[in-house]
Design a protein around this motif. Structure first.
Motif, PDB file in Angstrom:
ATOM      1  N   ALA A   1     -13.080   2.633   3.031  1.00 55.82           N
ATOM      2  CA  ALA A   1     -13.244   1.720   1.862  1.00 55.82           C
ATOM      3  C   ALA A   1     -12.314   2.287   0.481  1.00 55.82           C
ATOM      4  O   ALA A   1     -12.646   3.244   0.062  1.00 55.82           O
ATOM      5  CB  ALA A   1     -14.692   1.495   1.765  1.00 55.82           C
ATOM      6  N   GLY A   2     -11.331   1.571   0.386  1.00 49.36           N
ATOM      7  CA  GLY A   2     -10.673   1.900  -0.971  1.00 49.36           C
ATOM      8  C   GLY A   2      -9.486   0.526  -1.468  1.00 49.36           C
ATOM      9  O   GLY A   2     -10.052  -0.341  -1.064  1.00 49.36           O
ATOM     10  N   ARG A   3      -8.816   0.872  -2.031  1.00 51.20           N
ATOM     11  CA  ARG A   3      -7.962  -0.043  -2.675  1.00 51.20           C
ATOM     12  C   ARG A   3      -6.407   0.046  -1.964  1.00 51.20           C
ATOM     13  O   ARG A   3      -5.820   1.168  -2.041  1.00 51.20           O
ATOM     14  CB  ARG A   3      -7.542   0.318  -4.213  1.00 51.20           C
ATOM     15  N   ILE A   4      -6.043  -0.806  -1.227  1.00 48.30           N
ATOM     16  CA  ILE A   4      -4.761  -1.065  -0.479  1.00 48.30           C
ATOM     17  C   ILE A   4      -3.686  -1.650  -1.595  1.00 48.30           C
ATOM     18  O   ILE A   4      -3.799  -2.794  -1.995  1.00 48.30           O
ATOM     19  CB  ILE A   4      -4.587  -1.628   0.820  1.00 48.30           C
ATOM     20  N   GLU A   5      -2.727  -1.028  -1.842  1.00 52.90           N
ATOM     21  CA  GLU A   5      -1.466  -1.625  -2.458  1.00 52.90           C
ATOM     22  C   GLU A   5      -0.129  -1.361  -1.678  1.00 52.90           C
ATOM     23  O   GLU A   5       0.274  -0.177  -1.487  1.00 52.90           O
ATOM     24  CB  GLU A   5      -1.164  -0.724  -3.888  1.00 52.90           C
ATOM     25  N   LYS A   6       0.227  -2.589  -1.154  1.00 49.21           N
ATOM     26  CA  LYS A   6       1.338  -2.303  -0.177  1.00 49.21           C
ATOM     27  C   LYS A   6       1.114  -1.323   1.043  1.00 49.21           C
ATOM     28  O   LYS A   6       0.304  -1.713   1.843  1.00 49.21           O
ATOM     29  CB  LYS A   6       2.740  -2.021  -0.887  1.00 49.21           C
ATOM     30  N   ASP A   7       1.960  -0.440   1.062  1.00 52.26           N
ATOM     31  CA  ASP A   7       1.598   0.511   2.512  1.00 52.26           C
ATOM     32  C   ASP A   7       0.998   1.857   1.742  1.00 52.26           C
ATOM     33  O   ASP A   7       1.125   2.942   2.443  1.00 52.26           O
ATOM     34  CB  ASP A   7       2.716   0.919   2.863  1.00 52.26           C
ATOM     35  N   ARG A   8      -0.085   1.792   0.786  1.00 51.94           N
ATOM     36  CA  ARG A   8      -0.666   3.066   0.185  1.00 51.94           C
ATOM     37  C   ARG A   8      -2.109   2.431   0.171  1.00 51.94           C
ATOM     38  O   ARG A   8      -2.425   1.634  -0.344  1.00 51.94           O
ATOM     39  CB  ARG A   8      -0.317   3.511  -1.183  1.00 51.94           C
ATOM     40  N   LEU A   9      -2.943   3.418   0.842  1.00 55.38           N
ATOM     41  CA  LEU A   9      -4.355   3.357   0.691  1.00 55.38           C
ATOM     42  C   LEU A   9      -5.021   4.278  -0.328  1.00 55.38           C
ATOM     43  O   LEU A   9      -4.855   5.548  -0.001  1.00 55.38           O
ATOM     44  CB  LEU A   9      -5.052   3.322   1.887  1.00 55.38           C
ATOM     45  N   HIS A  10      -5.579   3.891  -1.387  1.00 59.89           N
ATOM     46  CA  HIS A  10      -5.949   4.872  -2.409  1.00 59.89           C
ATOM     47  C   HIS A  10      -7.708   4.950  -2.084  1.00 59.89           C
ATOM     48  O   HIS A  10      -8.494   3.875  -2.261  1.00 59.89           O
ATOM     49  CB  HIS A  10      -5.880   4.089  -3.895  1.00 59.89           C
ATOM     50  N   LEU A  11      -8.108   6.095  -1.945  1.00 57.99           N
ATOM     51  CA  LEU A  11      -9.444   6.499  -1.772  1.00 57.99           C
ATOM     52  C   LEU A  11      -9.867   7.515  -2.595  1.00 57.99           C
ATOM     53  O   LEU A  11      -9.118   7.917  -3.633  1.00 57.99           O
ATOM     54  CB  LEU A  11      -9.626   7.282  -0.361  1.00 57.99           C
ATOM     55  N   GLN A  12     -11.224   7.856  -2.633  1.00 60.29           N
ATOM     56  CA  GLN A  12     -11.757   8.529  -3.588  1.00 60.29           C
ATOM     57  C   GLN A  12     -11.081   9.909  -3.515  1.00 60.29           C
ATOM     58  O   GLN A  12     -10.924  10.783  -4.665  1.00 60.29           O
ATOM     59  CB  GLN A  12     -13.302   8.895  -3.715  1.00 60.29           C
ATOM     60  N   GLY A  13     -10.779  10.340  -2.346  1.00 59.66           N
ATOM     61  CA  GLY A  13     -10.318  11.824  -2.279  1.00 59.66           C
ATOM     62  C   GLY A  13      -8.867  11.911  -2.164  1.00 59.66           C
ATOM     63  O   GLY A  13      -8.239  12.946  -1.824  1.00 59.66           O
ATOM     64  N   GLY A  14      -8.095  10.732  -2.590  1.00 61.30           N
ATOM     65  CA  GLY A  14      -6.840  10.896  -2.651  1.00 61.30           C
ATOM     66  C   GLY A  14      -6.098   9.526  -1.882  1.00 61.30           C
ATOM     67  O   GLY A  14      -6.779   8.663  -1.778  1.00 61.30           O
ATOM     68  N   ALA A  15      -4.927   9.608  -1.718  1.00 59.51           N
ATOM     69  CA  ALA A  15      -4.205   8.476  -1.039  1.00 59.51           C
ATOM     70  C   ALA A  15      -3.594   8.727   0.126  1.00 59.51           C
ATOM     71  O   ALA A  15      -2.933   9.941   0.358  1.00 59.51           O
ATOM     72  CB  ALA A  15      -3.052   7.701  -1.977  1.00 59.51           C
ATOM     73  N   LEU A  16      -3.454   7.756   0.960  1.00 63.49           N
ATOM     74  CA  LEU A  16      -2.900   7.644   2.204  1.00 63.49           C
ATOM     75  C   LEU A  16      -1.597   6.791   2.507  1.00 63.49           C
ATOM     76  O   LEU A  16      -1.839   5.957   2.022  1.00 63.49           O
ATOM     77  CB  LEU A  16      -4.067   7.304   3.267  1.00 63.49           C
ATOM     78  N   GLN A  17      -0.750   7.483   2.985  1.00 63.84           N
ATOM     79  CA  GLN A  17       0.529   6.511   3.374  1.00 63.84           C
ATOM     80  C   GLN A  17       0.124   5.737   5.009  1.00 63.84           C
ATOM     81  O   GLN A  17      -0.485   6.095   5.785  1.00 63.84           O
ATOM     82  CB  GLN A  17       1.592   7.253   3.978  1.00 63.84           C
ATOM     83  N   LEU A  18       0.251   4.568   4.718  1.00 64.20           N
ATOM     84  CA  LEU A  18       0.160   3.332   5.952  1.00 64.20           C
ATOM     85  C   LEU A  18       1.275   3.351   6.657  1.00 64.20           C
ATOM     86  O   LEU A  18       2.427   3.485   6.058  1.00 64.20           O
ATOM     87  CB  LEU A  18      -0.597   2.104   5.355  1.00 64.20           C
ATOM     88  N   ALA A  19       1.186   2.683   7.669  1.00 62.27           N
ATOM     89  CA  ALA A  19       2.376   2.500   8.559  1.00 62.27           C
ATOM     90  C   ALA A  19       3.197   0.998   8.034  1.00 62.27           C
ATOM     91  O   ALA A  19       4.360   1.027   8.545  1.00 62.27           O
ATOM     92  CB  ALA A  19       2.085   2.288  10.155  1.00 62.27           C
ATOM     93  N   ALA A  20       2.389   0.317   7.342  1.00 64.44           N
ATOM     94  CA  ALA A  20       3.115  -0.962   6.822  1.00 64.44           C
ATOM     95  C   ALA A  20       2.224  -1.517   5.896  1.00 64.44           C
ATOM     96  O   ALA A  20       0.938  -1.115   5.612  1.00 64.44           O
ATOM     97  CB  ALA A  20       3.298  -1.958   8.228  1.00 64.44           C
ATOM     98  N   ALA A  21       2.665  -2.298   4.973  1.00 62.87           N
ATOM     99  CA  ALA A  21       2.090  -3.055   3.850  1.00 62.87           C
ATOM    100  C   ALA A  21       0.937  -3.810   4.557  1.00 62.87           C
ATOM    101  O   ALA A  21       0.734  -4.453   5.620  1.00 62.87           O
ATOM    102  CB  ALA A  21       2.866  -3.986   3.106  1.00 62.87           C
ATOM    103  N   ALA A  22      -0.344  -3.640   3.899  1.00 63.21           N
ATOM    104  CA  ALA A  22      -1.650  -3.877   4.516  1.00 63.21           C
ATOM    105  C   ALA A  22      -2.576  -4.519   3.174  1.00 63.21           C
ATOM    106  O   ALA A  22      -3.689  -4.478   3.671  1.00 63.21           O
ATOM    107  CB  ALA A  22      -2.394  -3.023   5.104  1.00 63.21           C
TER     108      ALA A  22
END
Length: 344
Positions: free
Chosen positions: A242-263
């Motif tokens: 559960a976090g905030r998705i901006e294009k191909d980045r997922l922002h979480l409490q513990g940092g940000a994750l790169q996604l394989a595609a915009a979501a």
């Protein structure tokens, strides 16, 4: 035998909708599991196929093209194995297997031939003259399968056949059941709430939720490409990120994750085996608990999302509770799915 279901639904007295209109096609010799939690409609659907429950008007239940929806259970020629096995405890294995054939008033020589055939197929020769009460759980399962198969049913239906067994025996008999069903070369449907059982035995799995089939496919397809968040959670225990998705980045409490595609607008999930402890990982987490399970550690992590995440760690040792660690999740391991209503 092929099985085709069209518009099969069931509402019980009082208005409880146990099964929403359901379509399903099962091929000749295919083994299909109806998988889902209690109350999802899987046992109701199995009982309708058997003729033990009546579907609502307008349903079609076709065995090899013949609509049997109006036929009583005794005329559908189905074999059934129940959770309790429903064997006669004081009868011998032979008499249990031959009981249904005797009720059909078959000649004695034909009964003996069929009983001999299934006893050999189910590897029950050493136990043929024993009383069922003296057998182990695994041997009783084989007797129940042999008895259901002896009348040469058109389809074999199994309702939670392993759930009454303890965990270690269940794992052993799961593989044995898969082997026997394939030896029978018969179309089979079995109900279970255990995803490991469904995936180990079935050619295809129909995941059910709230009276309908949420997704049907091979075990691999369901695991790798779940169509809904319910399927992702139920098959493989995917956890929400559960976090905030901006294009191909997922922002979480513990940092940000790169996604394989915009979501954008989607929900993200991850499975425990895809979370890695990595000193260079993009996410920071705190270890809450560490459980040693022999082949791996199960580690509970906080601080990444509002709910704990669990990681499976296969190293020879693990950090301890209270430690702060970095974790990594590969972009392709993040499952992104359409948002669903909370009731789904």
């Amino acid at each position: 035998m092929t099985l085709v279901l069209k518009n099969v639904a069931k509402t019980f007295p009082g208005g409880t909708r146990a099964l929403l209109p359901t379509d399903l096609e099962i091929g000749q010799g295919e083994i299909v599991s109806l998988l889902g939690p209690s109350g999802c409609g899987k046992s109701t659907l199995l009982r309708i196929i058997a003729g033990l429950e009546t579907a609502e008007p307008g349903a079609e239940i076709r065995f090899d093209g013949e609509d049997v929806a109006a036929l009583p259970v005794e005329r559908r020629k189905v074999g059934m194995v129940f959770q309790s096995y429903a064997l006669f405890p004081n009868m011998s294995v032979r008499r249990n297997i031959g009981y249904g054939l005797k009720m059909q008033k078959l000649p004695k020589h034909e009964i003996d031939a069929r009983v001999d055939e299934v006893i050999a197929l189910c590897r029950l020769e050493p136990y043929a003259t024993r009383a069922v009460a003296s057998l182990s759980g695994g041997q009783r399962q084989r007797v129940a399968l042999a008895r259901a198969f002896a009348p040469r049913p058109r389809i074999l239906l199994l309702d939670e056949p392993l759930s009454a067994l303890d965990a270690s025996l269940r794992n052993q008999l799961r593989d044995e059941l898969a082997q026997l069903l394939r030896q029978f070369s018969i179309t089979a449907i079995f109900v279970t709430h255990d995803q490991d059982e469904a995936m180990a035995i079935a050619d295809r799995v129909a995941v059910m939720s709230q009276g309908k089939v949420a997704q049907i496919g091979t075990p691999e397809a369901l695991y790798r490409n779940p169509a809904t968040s319910f399927v992702a959670r139920f098959v493989g225990h995917a956890m929400p990120l559960a976090g905030r998705i901006e294009k191909d980045r997922l922002h979480l409490q513990g940092g940000a994750l790169q996604l394989a595609a915009a979501a954008d607008g989607l929900q993200a999930f991850v499975r425990a085996e895809d979370i890695r402890l990595d000193p260079n990982g993009p996410l920071e987490a705190k270890i809450e608990t560490v459980t040693f399970l022999g082949t791996h550690y199960r580690i509970a992590l906080s601080g990444v999302t509002a709910e704990p995440l669990y990681a499976l760690h296969t190293g020879s040792s693990a950090p301890g509770p209270g430690d702060t660690v970095r974790i990594a999740i590969a972009p392709e391991a993040v499952i992104t799915l359409p948002a669903e209503e909370k009731a789904a």
